[in-house]
Design a protein around this motif. Structure first.
Motif, PDB file in Angstrom:
ATOM      1  N   ALA A  86       9.300 -13.544  15.572  1.00  0.00           N
ATOM      2  CA  ALA A  86       9.863 -13.937  14.277  1.00  0.00           C
ATOM      3  C   ALA A  86       8.826 -14.506  13.312  1.00  0.00           C
ATOM      4  CB  ALA A  86      10.986 -14.945  14.488  1.00  0.00           C
ATOM      5  N   THR A  87       7.622 -14.780  13.797  1.00  0.00           N
ATOM      6  CA  THR A  87       6.622 -15.323  12.870  1.00  0.00           C
ATOM      7  C   THR A  87       5.529 -14.320  12.536  1.00  0.00           C
ATOM      8  OG1 THR A  87       5.257 -16.166  14.681  1.00  0.00           O
ATOM      9  CG2 THR A  87       6.907 -17.661  13.791  1.00  0.00           C
ATOM     10  N   THR A  88       5.486 -13.181  13.235  1.00  0.00           N
ATOM     11  CA  THR A  88       4.421 -12.208  12.985  1.00  0.00           C
ATOM     12  C   THR A  88       4.460 -11.772  11.529  1.00  0.00           C
ATOM     13  OG1 THR A  88       4.681 -11.411  15.241  1.00  0.00           O
ATOM     14  CG2 THR A  88       3.420 -10.020  13.740  1.00  0.00           C
ATOM     15  N   THR A  89       3.325 -11.897  10.884  1.00  0.00           N
ATOM     16  CA  THR A  89       3.267 -11.646   9.440  1.00  0.00           C
ATOM     17  C   THR A  89       2.121 -10.694   9.133  1.00  0.00           C
ATOM     18  OG1 THR A  89       4.146 -13.848   9.006  1.00  0.00           O
ATOM     19  CG2 THR A  89       3.011 -12.765   7.185  1.00  0.00           C
ATOM     20  N   ILE A  90       2.422  -9.672   8.364  1.00  0.00           N
ATOM     21  CA  ILE A  90       1.417  -8.684   7.959  1.00  0.00           C
ATOM     22  C   ILE A  90       1.090  -8.913   6.484  1.00  0.00           C
ATOM     23  CG2 ILE A  90       0.939  -6.213   7.779  1.00  0.00           C
ATOM     24  CD1 ILE A  90       1.488  -6.939  10.607  1.00  0.00           C
ATOM     25  N   ALA A  91      -0.184  -8.826   6.145  1.00  0.00           N
ATOM     26  CA  ALA A  91      -0.585  -8.903   4.737  1.00  0.00           C
ATOM     27  C   ALA A  91      -0.705  -7.477   4.216  1.00  0.00           C
ATOM     28  CB  ALA A  91      -1.921  -9.630   4.608  1.00  0.00           C
ATOM     29  N   LEU A  92      -0.035  -7.177   3.121  1.00  0.00           N
ATOM     30  CA  LEU A  92      -0.060  -5.831   2.537  1.00  0.00           C
ATOM     31  C   LEU A  92      -0.649  -5.911   1.140  1.00  0.00           C
ATOM     32  CD1 LEU A  92       3.477  -5.059   3.812  1.00  0.00           C
ATOM     33  CD2 LEU A  92       1.535  -3.625   4.362  1.00  0.00           C
ATOM     34  N   TYR A  93      -1.579  -5.014   0.855  1.00  0.00           N
ATOM     35  CA  TYR A  93      -2.292  -5.034  -0.421  1.00  0.00           C
ATOM     36  C   TYR A  93      -1.934  -3.796  -1.214  1.00  0.00           C
ATOM     37  CZ  TYR A  93      -4.799  -8.765   1.885  1.00  0.00           C
ATOM     38  OH  TYR A  93      -5.101  -9.934   2.542  1.00  0.00           O
ATOM     39  N   PHE A  94      -1.687  -3.983  -2.497  1.00  0.00           N
ATOM     40  CA  PHE A  94      -1.212  -2.888  -3.348  1.00  0.00           C
ATOM     41  C   PHE A  94      -2.172  -2.609  -4.487  1.00  0.00           C
ATOM     42  CE2 PHE A  94       2.697  -2.732  -1.151  1.00  0.00           C
ATOM     43  CZ  PHE A  94       3.013  -4.033  -0.815  1.00  0.00           C
ATOM     44  N   GLU A  95      -2.010  -1.433  -5.061  1.00  0.00           N
ATOM     45  CA  GLU A  95      -2.790  -1.065  -6.239  1.00  0.00           C
ATOM     46  C   GLU A  95      -1.807  -0.621  -7.316  1.00  0.00           C
ATOM     47  OE1 GLU A  95      -5.205   2.336  -5.592  1.00  0.00           O
ATOM     48  OE2 GLU A  95      -6.132   2.223  -7.570  1.00  0.00           O
ATOM     49  N   VAL A  96      -1.979  -1.163  -8.490  1.00  0.00           N
ATOM     50  CA  VAL A  96      -1.170  -0.711  -9.621  1.00  0.00           C
ATOM     51  C   VAL A  96      -1.862   0.520 -10.192  1.00  0.00           C
ATOM     52  CG1 VAL A  96      -0.286  -1.335 -11.895  1.00  0.00           C
ATOM     53  CG2 VAL A  96      -0.438  -3.076 -10.107  1.00  0.00           C
ATOM     54  N   VAL A  97      -1.123   1.607 -10.337  1.00  0.00           N
ATOM     55  CA  VAL A  97      -1.786   2.849 -10.768  1.00  0.00           C
ATOM     56  C   VAL A  97      -1.415   3.287 -12.177  1.00  0.00           C
ATOM     57  CG1 VAL A  97      -2.141   3.697  -8.441  1.00  0.00           C
ATOM     58  CG2 VAL A  97      -0.037   4.283  -9.649  1.00  0.00           C
ATOM     59  N   ASN A  98      -0.519   2.530 -12.813  1.00  0.00           N
ATOM     60  CA  ASN A  98      -0.210   2.827 -14.214  1.00  0.00           C
ATOM     61  C   ASN A  98      -1.473   2.770 -15.055  1.00  0.00           C
ATOM     62  OD1 ASN A  98       2.410   3.411 -14.673  1.00  0.00           O
ATOM     63  ND2 ASN A  98       2.972   1.384 -15.411  1.00  0.00           N
ATOM     64  N   GLN A  99      -1.626   3.745 -15.937  1.00  0.00           N
ATOM     65  CA  GLN A  99      -2.791   3.704 -16.806  1.00  0.00           C
ATOM     66  C   GLN A  99      -2.592   2.667 -17.902  1.00  0.00           C
ATOM     67  OE1 GLN A  99      -5.693   5.097 -16.211  1.00  0.00           O
ATOM     68  NE2 GLN A  99      -4.676   5.762 -14.318  1.00  0.00           N
ATOM     69  N   HIS A 100      -3.692   2.132 -18.378  1.00  0.00           N
ATOM     70  CA  HIS A 100      -3.671   1.167 -19.475  1.00  0.00           C
ATOM     71  C   HIS A 100      -3.005   1.796 -20.690  1.00  0.00           C
ATOM     72  CE1 HIS A 100      -4.887  -2.522 -21.273  1.00  0.00           C
ATOM     73  NE2 HIS A 100      -5.622  -1.950 -22.202  1.00  0.00           N
ATOM     74  N   ASN A 101      -2.145   1.051 -21.351  1.00  0.00           N
ATOM     75  CA  ASN A 101      -1.414   1.522 -22.535  1.00  0.00           C
ATOM     76  C   ASN A 101      -0.331   2.548 -22.216  1.00  0.00           C
ATOM     77  OD1 ASN A 101      -2.828  -0.133 -24.245  1.00  0.00           O
ATOM     78  ND2 ASN A 101      -4.448   1.376 -24.543  1.00  0.00           N
ATOM     79  N   ALA A 102      -0.079   2.811 -20.947  1.00  0.00           N
ATOM     80  CA  ALA A 102       1.094   3.647 -20.629  1.00  0.00           C
ATOM     81  C   ALA A 102       2.328   2.784 -20.808  1.00  0.00           C
ATOM     82  CB  ALA A 102       1.003   4.155 -19.195  1.00  0.00           C
ATOM     83  N   PRO A 103       3.349   3.282 -21.487  1.00  0.00           N
ATOM     84  CA  PRO A 103       4.477   2.394 -21.803  1.00  0.00           C
ATOM     85  C   PRO A 103       5.296   2.050 -20.557  1.00  0.00           C
ATOM     86  CG  PRO A 103       4.947   4.644 -22.496  1.00  0.00           C
ATOM     87  CD  PRO A 103       3.547   4.637 -21.994  1.00  0.00           C
ATOM     88  N   ILE A 104       5.728   0.784 -20.486  1.00  0.00           N
ATOM     89  CA  ILE A 104       6.609   0.384 -19.377  1.00  0.00           C
ATOM     90  C   ILE A 104       8.031   0.676 -19.825  1.00  0.00           C
ATOM     91  CG2 ILE A 104       7.114  -1.481 -17.750  1.00  0.00           C
ATOM     92  CD1 ILE A 104       5.057  -3.155 -19.413  1.00  0.00           C
ATOM     93  N   PRO A 105       8.831   1.281 -18.967  1.00  0.00           N
ATOM     94  CA  PRO A 105      10.225   1.496 -19.351  1.00  0.00           C
ATOM     95  C   PRO A 105      10.883   0.149 -19.666  1.00  0.00           C
ATOM     96  CG  PRO A 105       9.756   2.421 -17.186  1.00  0.00           C
ATOM     97  CD  PRO A 105       8.522   1.762 -17.646  1.00  0.00           C
ATOM     98  N   GLN A 106      11.767   0.131 -20.685  1.00  0.00           N
ATOM     99  CA  GLN A 106      12.407  -1.106 -21.102  1.00  0.00           C
ATOM    100  C   GLN A 106      13.111  -1.762 -19.916  1.00  0.00           C
ATOM    101  OE1 GLN A 106      11.857  -2.306 -23.930  1.00  0.00           O
ATOM    102  NE2 GLN A 106      13.340  -3.986 -24.095  1.00  0.00           N
ATOM    103  N   GLY A 107      12.789  -3.036 -19.639  1.00  0.00           N
ATOM    104  CA  GLY A 107      13.420  -3.732 -18.509  1.00  0.00           C
ATOM    105  C   GLY A 107      13.021  -3.148 -17.165  1.00  0.00           C
ATOM    106  N   GLY A 108      11.966  -2.344 -17.163  1.00  0.00           N
ATOM    107  CA  GLY A 108      11.586  -1.676 -15.917  1.00  0.00           C
ATOM    108  C   GLY A 108      11.059  -2.658 -14.889  1.00  0.00           C
ATOM    109  N   ARG A 109      11.348  -2.377 -13.634  1.00  0.00           N
ATOM    110  CA  ARG A 109      10.836  -3.233 -12.567  1.00  0.00           C
ATOM    111  C   ARG A 109      10.163  -2.367 -11.512  1.00  0.00           C
ATOM    112  NH1 ARG A 109      14.823  -7.636 -10.404  1.00  0.00           N
ATOM    113  NH2 ARG A 109      16.272  -5.927 -10.014  1.00  0.00           N
TER     114      ARG A 109
END
Lengths: 190, 780
Positions: free
Chosen positions: B462-485
């Motif tokens: 119950a305590t085993t914890t994995i660290a996960l690393y992510f990369e954001v791949v959206n290009q700069h100035n690409a529009p985010i959808p309104q309220g997008g998550r």
């Protein structure tokens, strides 16, 4: 149910060996979700921009010779709970319960298993008669046999495990036979 | 509803077992690199939950072959048409026929908004037994061996009755014991100098497959050939108790000035091979492929012969130190590490766990064997002797049960991560191996165990914890959808200790924010505790392959950049630097991390460093933080126990300190307290309050000692005591022999300004001064 104790660790074999907790004491805390409440920290003042604590002048008085007294005279320390006077059971009563149970289970297992159980119970008998078992073990054996007699198999198993964990040095040669007996008896009674 | 980000973070951790470095995500790749601390999370797949709804059916999956995400509360649902839209790939999927009755008022559990974490109990096939294989070193002192034998005998009462158990003993030779043979004890003896392949082992143990095996279905389940070496506990507990009781020390005499010949390498190889031959899914006639198996190695010293030997026989040649390794003067390290790495990979492929219980006063070779525990999710326990409470109680806790009275250990887990299209997975750091699953959400950038969106964790709790690393791949100035998550889904399939297969699914979402115009939202969402642990895991991962000073330089560089990005300051004016409360603890964490035994190997043996890192790389956030920056609480007559600065100024004569470093619990009596205690005031009725003061930290320490795995050491010391060095080495040395006069103190007086520490270490104040200078400088 099981006796609860905390004893010091083995300081001669391991440096700063932690204390030994009885089976009952360990399971008491496991009954609730593990929560460590000592987790808070203090940020150093200069990071948040608060004024640093003023420099404390060195006291020139000597330290007090005695701790502050209680505002009211407290009653003397209470003896730790759970130390009720437990009488050591009579061996013959135990033996009767165990042998009766063994006879009931005889039909359902191989002769080898019955032989093993008999051998181990004889070891228990000889250790008891030769005063090789501590009072705490005897008391717990008494409780275990009471549980077996009342067919409370779950409680008997718990008591057997607690005996194994807390007093393995004394019971290692025969306690497993009690586990076998309990498990056979509980299967038969279903 | 959370009032603050702190509450929000805590609620999410309790519900989903997840802590992110940032809880509002920078919406472009460029912005994400500028936040310095990578977008990453600590994920505890099997975090203890007592309130999960019982879901006893298979999860509904997205029909797109490259997606297969699980139906979750973020999905759009058309209740009338009985169709749902996957929130990851937008595929429209029909509900299965069994869902024909669902409506907005009658939602299945997996669509209910608060069940972002849900567990499916899949009833596939019969109950699968667990397997335990003990490997016991017999080259130890009689007293030690007796204590170990008793612990193993005790474990027979703690194991599940249906579990399969086997035993291998070793010293100069390796013995595989046959169980359940009536009247006589039989074993197969192997030379400790020669390694065996699985095939050779299979032949020598007589485990070859019968030819023309259409009879398998007619055979009862309990007659497979492995039965001679691995039997159900309920069948062999009594005879195994006797076998263990009769175990003798290794009979080969040990000459003066020499070490016993210990064939750990071959013993472990045989154990891995035995389970591979009997239970690997690569064996066609195997009755139980994909079974949870645990190999538990008990050793009292280093391997000294055969493959995997770590030191020679002669005592005059000491076992390698960090100095030897740095000077390339450790001749066994490479070869031994390779041997154990190969075994670890085989065990991990087969889904089997390797635990190491090493109890000896000198090193045992944990450095070379670390892969065995780290790749398989096994435990590594380091003690001085098997006849200590530390070993005995830690070992007992392997078999501890949760609130449902089932074992805490789980087996054979696969963790899969799915991401929404703006994110990719860079990798994982923790007790796992890669399943080499390529896919659209796998990043080219590699961090930790990379190049995959699926990992295998053979053993976990119950305590085993994995660290996960992510990369954001959206290009700069690409529009985010309104309220997008952005969204992530963690799917953990595992074997519960009761034998049942379960699937735990966690689906979470976080808001995107523009890194230029909304940087204050991103800053406010920073989780400094999670960030510290995530950066620490990264640093330790690097420390395995890079030079120590390079890792420290990298860590410092990241800290300076973070201060430059998120601090408030005027250029070139260090005194103007301020960090908001959201960031206020982070520099202190980094300061303590830099001087911790995780990154400073000085004064630790290679085995000790390995042991500390092993524990760090798997614990949950709270415990990991304790390891980085120990907790310090003060007990005094002034008020209730309170946390105090981990600083020499906190060491005062009239208080008791409790320090928790995770590996040690230390109680320190200030000088005055120690004097009163020696004088015996606690025995007097009118000083009952003093007795209670002395008892309070002991009670708090006991609460920690009773639950922590592995069990910590317990130190009670006082002002001037030799053991006080454990406290003095951890506190920030704000007052040293170099600067004590600057504090207005006359020599010979202790006063109220805390205890000076004899060290040349840099203090937090000096560290912060330098940090501020570098952060505000226009030249950096």
């Amino acid at each position: 149910m099981a006796e609860e104790f905390v004893k010091p660790g083995n300081q001669s074999m391991g440096w700063n060996d932690p204390p030994v907790f009885s089976y009952g004491k360990q399971n008491q805390i496991n009954a609730r979700l593990r929560r460590n409440h000592l987790t808070r920290r203090v940020a150093p003042p200069q990071i948040t921009g608060d004024m640093p604590a003023p420099c404390i002048m060195v006291a020139t008085l000597p330290p007090p010779t005695a701790p502050p007294v209680c505002s009211s005279i407290a009653s003397p320390p209470v003896a730790s709970p759970g130390q009720s006077e437990s009488r050591e059971p009579e061996f013959d009563d135990l033996w009767e319960v165990l042998t009766k149970l063994q006879m009931k289970c005889e039909g359902s297992v191989a002769a080898r298993v019955t032989g093993d159980i008999t051998r181990k119970l004889e070891l228990l008998k000889s250790q008891w008669k030769n005063d090789k078992l501590s009072p705490a073990v005897k008391v717990r054996m008494g409780k275990l046999c009471n549980a077996l007699q009342s067919e409370c198999w779950g409680e008997a198993t718990e008591l057997q495990v607690s005996l194994t964990v807390d007093y393995m040095g004394e019971v290692s040669t025969w306690v497993i036979a009690l586990r076998k007996l309990t498990s056979l008896a509980s299967c038969n009674s279903e | 509803m959370a009032e603050t980000f702190l509450e929000y973070i805590q609620q999410n951790e309790e519900r989903d077992g997840v802590r992110f470095s940032w809880n509002v995500w920078p919406s472009s790749r460029l912005d994400a690199t500028r936040t310095v601390v990578p977008l990453a999370c600590l994920f505890t797949p099997l975090r203890e939950r007592t309130d999960l709804p019982p879901v006893q059916y298979e999860p509904v999956l997205c029909s797109r072959a490259t997606c297969r995400a699980v139906l979750n509360p973020l999905c759009q649902v058309d209740y009338r048409a009985k169709i749902w839209a996957c929130n990851f790939c937008y595929q429209r999927n029909p509900f299965p026929p069994t869902y024909s009755g669902i409506t907005e008022m009658n939602q299945p559990a997996e669509l209910v908004p608060q069940f972002t974490t849900i567990e499916y109990m899949v009833q596939r096939g019969s109950q699968i037994p667990l397997i335990f294989l003990y490997i016991v070193d017999t080259c130890m002192e009689e007293e030690d061996l007796q204590a170990l034998k008793e612990s193993l005998q005790m474990s027979l009462s703690l194991l599940p009755r249906t579990a399969l158990i086997g035993i291998i003993t070793f010293g100069r030779m390796v013995q595989v014991h046959e169980l359940g043979c009536e009247g006589i004890s039989k074993s197969y003896v192997f030379r400790g100098t020669k390694d065996l392949s699985a095939k050779q082992l299979q032949e020598m143990l007589g485990l070859t497959r019968p030819s023309g095996t259409q009879q398998r279905s007619a055979q009862p389940q309990h007659l497979p050939q492995y039965n001679r070496f691995l039997q159900p506990v309920q069948e062999v507990d009594m005879s195994l108790t006797d076998l263990l009781g009769e175990l003798q020390r290794d009979p080969w005499p040990v000459a003066q000035g020499r070490r016993p010949l210990r064939s750990t390498g071959v013993a472990l190889s045989i154990a891995v091979g035995l389970l591979e031959v009997c239970f690997s899914k690569h064996v066609k006639e195997c009755a139980f492929p994909n079974v949870g198996g645990r190999i538990m190695l008990f050793m009292s010293g280093p391997p000294t012969q055969g493959p995997g030997m770590v030191v020679g026989e002669e005592l005059k040649t000491p076992i390698r130190s960090w100095h030897d390794i740095e000077k390339d003067n450790a001749k066994f390290v490479k070869k031994a590490t390779k041997h154990y790495e190969a075994l670890a990979n085989r065990a991990a492929t087969n889904g089997h766990v390797i635990d190491i219980y090493a109890c000896a006063l000198d090193q045992s070779g944990l450095l070379e064997m670390k892969c065995c525990a780290n790749l398989t999710g096994g435990y590594m326990v380091m003690g001085d002797s098997f006849n200590t409470s530390l070993f005995k109680q830690t070992f007992q806790r392997v078999y501890s049960k949760d609130v449902h009275d089932t074992f805490k250990m789980a087996f054979g887990a696969t963790l899969e991560v799915k991401t929404s299209r703006e994110l990719k997975i860079a990798g994982a750091i923790g007790p796992c191996v890669s399943l080499h699953t390529k896919g659209p959400c796998v990043s080219e950038n590699e961090i930790g165990v990379a190049g995959t969106s699926q990992w295998k964790i053979c053993g976990l709790d119950a305590t085993t914890t994995i660290a996960l690393y992510f990369e954001v791949v959206n290009q700069h100035n690409a529009p985010i959808p309104q309220g997008g998550r952005g969204a992530l889904q963690f799917v953990t399939q595992y074997q519960h200790s009761c034998g049942q297969r379960r699937i735990r699914v966690t689906t979470i979402a976080r808001n995107w924010a523009d890194g230029q115009s909304q940087i204050q939202h991103i800053a406010a969402s920073f989780d400094q505790e999670a960030a510290a642990v995530l950066m620490a895991r990264l640093a330790m991962f690097r420390a395995d392959t890079e030079e120590g000073p390079d890792v420290l330089r990298w860590l410092d560089r990241q800290l300076i950049r973070l201060c430059q990005k998120f601090g408030d300051y005027h250029k070139d004016d260090p005194t103007s630097f301020r960090f908001s409360e959201t960031f206020s603890l982070y520099p202190q964490f980094m300061f303590h991390l830099r001087r911790s035994p995780f990154l400073q190997v000085f004064n630790n043996s290679p085995d000790e460093s390995t042991y500390y890192r092993h524990n760090f790389m798997r614990q949950d956030l709270t415990q990991s933080l304790i390891m980085i920056q120990p907790i310090l609480y003060a007990y005094s007559f002034i008020g209730p126990p309170e946390p105090v600065l981990l600083d020499s100024s906190s060491i005062l004569p009239d208080r008791i300190l409790l320090m928790d470093t995770f590996f040690q619990i230390l109680i320190y009596h200030g000088e005055t307290i120690a004097q009163w205690s020696k004088a015996g005031y606690q025995e007097l009725a009118e000083h009952e309050n003093f007795r209670q003061l002395l008892q309070a930290p002991v009670d708090d320490a006991q609460e920690i000692l009773q639950t922590r795995f592995p069990m910590p050491r317990y130190i009670v010391t006082e002002h001037g005591g030799s053991q006080a060095r454990f406290l003095l080495s951890k506190v920030n040395p704000s007052q040293t022999h170099n600067n004590m006069y600057a504090w207005g103190q006359r020599p010979g007086m202790t006063g109220d300004a805390g205890a000076p520490i004899l060290t040349d270490d840099v203090s937090l104040q000096v560290f912060m001064d330098h940090l501020k200078k570098l952060a505000v400088s226009s030249a950096t």
